[in-house]
Scaffold this motif. Sequence first.
Motif, PDB file in Angstrom:
ATOM      1  N   ARG A   1      49.538 -19.570 -16.263  1.00  0.00           N
ATOM      2  CA  ARG A   1      48.755 -18.740 -17.121  1.00  0.00           C
ATOM      3  C   ARG A   1      48.050 -17.524 -16.258  1.00  0.00           C
ATOM      4  NH1 ARG A   1      48.163 -22.582 -21.145  1.00  0.00           N
ATOM      5  NH2 ARG A   1      46.227 -23.284 -20.310  1.00  0.00           N
ATOM      6  N   GLU A   2      47.548 -18.143 -15.241  1.00  0.00           N
ATOM      7  CA  GLU A   2      46.520 -17.421 -14.244  1.00  0.00           C
ATOM      8  C   GLU A   2      47.398 -16.350 -13.646  1.00  0.00           C
ATOM      9  OE1 GLU A   2      43.308 -16.646 -11.782  1.00  0.00           O
ATOM     10  OE2 GLU A   2      43.613 -17.164 -13.571  1.00  0.00           O
ATOM     11  N   ILE A   3      48.767 -16.596 -13.045  1.00  0.00           N
ATOM     12  CA  ILE A   3      49.484 -15.640 -12.438  1.00  0.00           C
ATOM     13  C   ILE A   3      50.622 -14.896 -13.571  1.00  0.00           C
ATOM     14  CG2 ILE A   3      49.562 -17.081 -10.338  1.00  0.00           C
ATOM     15  CD1 ILE A   3      52.566 -17.861 -10.878  1.00  0.00           C
ATOM     16  N   GLY A   4      50.336 -15.210 -14.747  1.00  0.00           N
ATOM     17  CA  GLY A   4      51.156 -14.381 -15.687  1.00  0.00           C
ATOM     18  C   GLY A   4      52.440 -14.676 -15.742  1.00  0.00           C
ATOM     19  N   ALA A   5      52.985 -15.697 -15.392  1.00  0.00           N
ATOM     20  CA  ALA A   5      54.367 -16.323 -15.242  1.00  0.00           C
ATOM     21  C   ALA A   5      54.834 -16.451 -16.778  1.00  0.00           C
ATOM     22  CB  ALA A   5      54.445 -17.822 -14.572  1.00  0.00           C
ATOM     23  N   ARG A   6      56.122 -16.015 -17.158  1.00  0.00           N
ATOM     24  CA  ARG A   6      56.608 -16.316 -18.519  1.00  0.00           C
ATOM     25  C   ARG A   6      57.595 -17.078 -18.465  1.00  0.00           C
ATOM     26  NH1 ARG A   6      55.231 -11.869 -21.568  1.00  0.00           N
ATOM     27  NH2 ARG A   6      54.155 -10.102 -20.579  1.00  0.00           N
ATOM     28  N   ARG A   7      58.343 -17.580 -17.565  1.00  0.00           N
ATOM     29  CA  ARG A   7      59.572 -18.538 -17.564  1.00  0.00           C
ATOM     30  C   ARG A   7      59.562 -19.243 -16.056  1.00  0.00           C
ATOM     31  NH1 ARG A   7      61.331 -14.014 -19.636  1.00  0.00           N
ATOM     32  NH2 ARG A   7      61.825 -13.050 -17.885  1.00  0.00           N
ATOM     33  N   VAL A   8      59.620 -20.638 -16.087  1.00  0.00           N
ATOM     34  CA  VAL A   8      59.279 -21.400 -14.999  1.00  0.00           C
ATOM     35  C   VAL A   8      60.565 -22.300 -14.718  1.00  0.00           C
ATOM     36  CG1 VAL A   8      56.942 -21.281 -15.243  1.00  0.00           C
ATOM     37  CG2 VAL A   8      58.118 -23.369 -15.994  1.00  0.00           C
ATOM     38  N   ALA A   9      60.948 -22.427 -13.463  1.00  0.00           N
ATOM     39  CA  ALA A   9      61.827 -23.522 -13.288  1.00  0.00           C
ATOM     40  C   ALA A   9      61.169 -24.786 -12.766  1.00  0.00           C
ATOM     41  CB  ALA A   9      62.810 -23.081 -12.319  1.00  0.00           C
ATOM     42  N   ILE A  10      61.689 -25.961 -13.014  1.00  0.00           N
ATOM     43  CA  ILE A  10      60.942 -27.159 -12.064  1.00  0.00           C
ATOM     44  C   ILE A  10      61.877 -27.825 -11.203  1.00  0.00           C
ATOM     45  CG2 ILE A  10      60.381 -29.459 -12.860  1.00  0.00           C
ATOM     46  CD1 ILE A  10      59.182 -28.589 -15.526  1.00  0.00           C
ATOM     47  N   ALA A  11      61.392 -27.700  -9.788  1.00  0.00           N
ATOM     48  CA  ALA A  11      62.070 -28.344  -8.777  1.00  0.00           C
ATOM     49  C   ALA A  11      61.373 -29.612  -8.414  1.00  0.00           C
ATOM     50  CB  ALA A  11      62.195 -27.554  -7.565  1.00  0.00           C
ATOM     51  N   ALA A  12      62.064 -30.803  -9.044  1.00  0.00           N
ATOM     52  CA  ALA A  12      61.063 -32.165  -9.088  1.00  0.00           C
ATOM     53  C   ALA A  12      61.620 -33.156  -8.082  1.00  0.00           C
ATOM     54  CB  ALA A  12      60.883 -32.575 -10.315  1.00  0.00           C
ATOM     55  N   THR A  13      60.693 -33.908  -7.521  1.00  0.00           N
ATOM     56  CA  THR A  13      61.401 -34.934  -6.707  1.00  0.00           C
ATOM     57  C   THR A  13      61.511 -36.143  -7.353  1.00  0.00           C
ATOM     58  OG1 THR A  13      58.874 -35.640  -6.625  1.00  0.00           O
ATOM     59  CG2 THR A  13      59.872 -34.346  -4.627  1.00  0.00           C
ATOM     60  N   TYR A  14      61.203 -36.364  -8.812  1.00  0.00           N
ATOM     61  CA  TYR A  14      61.400 -37.166  -9.698  1.00  0.00           C
ATOM     62  C   TYR A  14      62.819 -37.682 -10.146  1.00  0.00           C
ATOM     63  CZ  TYR A  14      56.458 -35.495 -10.718  1.00  0.00           C
ATOM     64  OH  TYR A  14      55.112 -35.243 -10.476  1.00  0.00           O
ATOM     65  N   PRO A  15      63.133 -38.653 -10.721  1.00  0.00           N
ATOM     66  CA  PRO A  15      64.334 -39.143 -11.291  1.00  0.00           C
ATOM     67  C   PRO A  15      64.315 -38.012 -12.906  1.00  0.00           C
ATOM     68  CG  PRO A  15      62.996 -41.246 -10.780  1.00  0.00           C
ATOM     69  CD  PRO A  15      62.016 -40.152 -10.697  1.00  0.00           C
ATOM     70  N   ASP A  16      65.461 -38.093 -13.150  1.00  0.00           N
ATOM     71  CA  ASP A  16      65.926 -37.093 -14.438  1.00  0.00           C
ATOM     72  C   ASP A  16      64.760 -37.351 -15.567  1.00  0.00           C
ATOM     73  OD1 ASP A  16      67.883 -35.856 -13.214  1.00  0.00           O
ATOM     74  OD2 ASP A  16      69.464 -37.421 -13.827  1.00  0.00           O
ATOM     75  N   ASP A  17      64.634 -38.630 -15.908  1.00  0.00           N
ATOM     76  CA  ASP A  17      63.576 -39.021 -17.072  1.00  0.00           C
ATOM     77  C   ASP A  17      62.490 -38.424 -16.784  1.00  0.00           C
ATOM     78  OD1 ASP A  17      63.482 -41.096 -15.350  1.00  0.00           O
ATOM     79  OD2 ASP A  17      63.227 -42.646 -16.925  1.00  0.00           O
ATOM     80  N   VAL A  18      61.817 -38.717 -15.782  1.00  0.00           N
ATOM     81  CA  VAL A  18      60.458 -38.291 -15.560  1.00  0.00           C
ATOM     82  C   VAL A  18      60.215 -36.906 -15.572  1.00  0.00           C
ATOM     83  CG1 VAL A  18      58.321 -38.752 -13.786  1.00  0.00           C
ATOM     84  CG2 VAL A  18      59.931 -40.554 -14.359  1.00  0.00           C
ATOM     85  N   ALA A  19      61.319 -36.217 -14.610  1.00  0.00           N
ATOM     86  CA  ALA A  19      61.228 -34.612 -14.601  1.00  0.00           C
ATOM     87  C   ALA A  19      61.007 -34.070 -16.164  1.00  0.00           C
ATOM     88  CB  ALA A  19      62.060 -34.370 -13.884  1.00  0.00           C
ATOM     89  N   ALA A  20      62.019 -34.639 -16.879  1.00  0.00           N
ATOM     90  CA  ALA A  20      62.234 -34.051 -18.326  1.00  0.00           C
ATOM     91  C   ALA A  20      60.836 -34.325 -19.279  1.00  0.00           C
ATOM     92  CB  ALA A  20      63.273 -34.941 -19.047  1.00  0.00           C
ATOM     93  N   LEU A  21      60.002 -35.557 -18.692  1.00  0.00           N
ATOM     94  CA  LEU A  21      58.728 -35.514 -19.553  1.00  0.00           C
ATOM     95  C   LEU A  21      57.792 -34.501 -18.999  1.00  0.00           C
ATOM     96  CD1 LEU A  21      58.342 -39.486 -19.076  1.00  0.00           C
ATOM     97  CD2 LEU A  21      58.639 -37.970 -21.224  1.00  0.00           C
ATOM     98  N   PHE A  22      57.810 -34.125 -17.632  1.00  0.00           N
ATOM     99  CA  PHE A  22      57.043 -32.893 -17.301  1.00  0.00           C
ATOM    100  C   PHE A  22      57.387 -31.777 -18.008  1.00  0.00           C
ATOM    101  CE2 PHE A  22      56.185 -29.741 -13.940  1.00  0.00           C
ATOM    102  CZ  PHE A  22      54.654 -29.830 -14.229  1.00  0.00           C
ATOM    103  N   ALA A  23      58.604 -31.470 -18.157  1.00  0.00           N
ATOM    104  CA  ALA A  23      59.083 -30.202 -18.818  1.00  0.00           C
ATOM    105  C   ALA A  23      58.539 -30.052 -20.337  1.00  0.00           C
ATOM    106  CB  ALA A  23      60.700 -30.288 -18.842  1.00  0.00           C
ATOM    107  N   ALA A  24      58.609 -31.484 -21.095  1.00  0.00           N
ATOM    108  CA  ALA A  24      58.380 -31.424 -22.444  1.00  0.00           C
ATOM    109  C   ALA A  24      56.945 -31.377 -22.452  1.00  0.00           C
ATOM    110  CB  ALA A  24      58.707 -32.868 -22.707  1.00  0.00           C
ATOM    111  N   PHE A  25      56.076 -32.005 -21.517  1.00  0.00           N
ATOM    112  CA  PHE A  25      54.478 -31.687 -21.348  1.00  0.00           C
ATOM    113  C   PHE A  25      54.183 -30.020 -21.211  1.00  0.00           C
ATOM    114  CE2 PHE A  25      50.687 -30.865 -19.050  1.00  0.00           C
ATOM    115  CZ  PHE A  25      49.837 -31.700 -19.586  1.00  0.00           C
ATOM    116  N   LEU A  26      54.786 -29.399 -20.229  1.00  0.00           N
ATOM    117  CA  LEU A  26      54.702 -27.904 -20.379  1.00  0.00           C
ATOM    118  C   LEU A  26      55.032 -27.273 -21.597  1.00  0.00           C
ATOM    119  CD1 LEU A  26      55.862 -27.335 -16.598  1.00  0.00           C
ATOM    120  CD2 LEU A  26      53.437 -27.613 -17.587  1.00  0.00           C
ATOM    121  N   LYS A  27      56.136 -27.551 -22.057  1.00  0.00           N
ATOM    122  CA  LYS A  27      56.516 -27.072 -23.259  1.00  0.00           C
ATOM    123  C   LYS A  27      55.657 -27.137 -24.263  1.00  0.00           C
ATOM    124  CE  LYS A  27      61.599 -27.253 -22.142  1.00  0.00           C
ATOM    125  NZ  LYS A  27      62.839 -27.920 -22.341  1.00  0.00           N
ATOM    126  N   ASP A  28      55.030 -28.151 -24.537  1.00  0.00           N
ATOM    127  CA  ASP A  28      54.025 -28.425 -25.553  1.00  0.00           C
ATOM    128  C   ASP A  28      52.877 -27.469 -25.256  1.00  0.00           C
ATOM    129  OD1 ASP A  28      53.498 -29.695 -27.898  1.00  0.00           O
ATOM    130  OD2 ASP A  28      52.404 -31.380 -26.849  1.00  0.00           O
TER     131      ASP A  28
END
Length: 243
Positions: free
Chosen positions: A114-141
């Motif tokens: 929000r600080e930088i005014g971003a509207r759409r983000v991409a996640i480049a994660a070191t995690y496995p798929d299921d953990v990366a998906a949890l981060f995406a869900a958290f942000l969407k929430d």
Amino acid sequence: MTALGFLYPGHSAEDDYPRIEQLLGSDIRLPLVHTDIGEDAHREDALRRMGSAARLAAGVEELRLSGAEAVVWACTSGSFVYGRQGAQDQVRALARAAGLPASSTSFAFAHAVREIGARRVAIAATYPDDVAALFAAFLKDLGVEVVAVRASGIMTAAEVATWGEPEILGLARDGDHPDADTVLLPDTALHTASHLPALEQELGKPVLTANQVTVWEALRLAARRVNEPALGTLFTKEPIVQV
């Protein structure tokens, strides 16, 4: 003098913090206390144990003695795995235990977007798929639009900590998306403090990384603002005024 406290799990990329401290100026200190990581595994059950209230509370007294004005749980996966409500409960418990304003790296990402005014983000994660998906869900929430998620399948913080600039730049490139105006690298085990200008030059857009946003979040809690181009767009952008 402003002291900002961090609870950091185990030993991986904690040397990012003294590096950032040097860049911020002589009147800001970043004391860091290590928490018990338990099992080093990017797996939901292990991450929940790592972020338990008891493990966080164990490091609070040392931070209080350091004179910290705010405290941040310097861990992304050990907060977002609880979901929005659970992560909020975690931060509230930390604030009560410390008697200080508190936050976590997961919330720091949402606030920084929000600080930088971003509207759409991409996640480049070191995690496995299921953990990366949890981060995406958290942000969407939290109202962040996620247009792409790239998971690398790395199971331990110890392995992530061995990555240098070539691997980090490759992660960011692979995780970028043409519809994203910002790329997020969510792992405090990843050494990124020295690579932020190179990351943003490589992608041609703002990049938010875990240790970077964690320190910025602590500054925000302490009502401090620092302009430092070496720490990326987040540390140079004028705040977005919400209407």
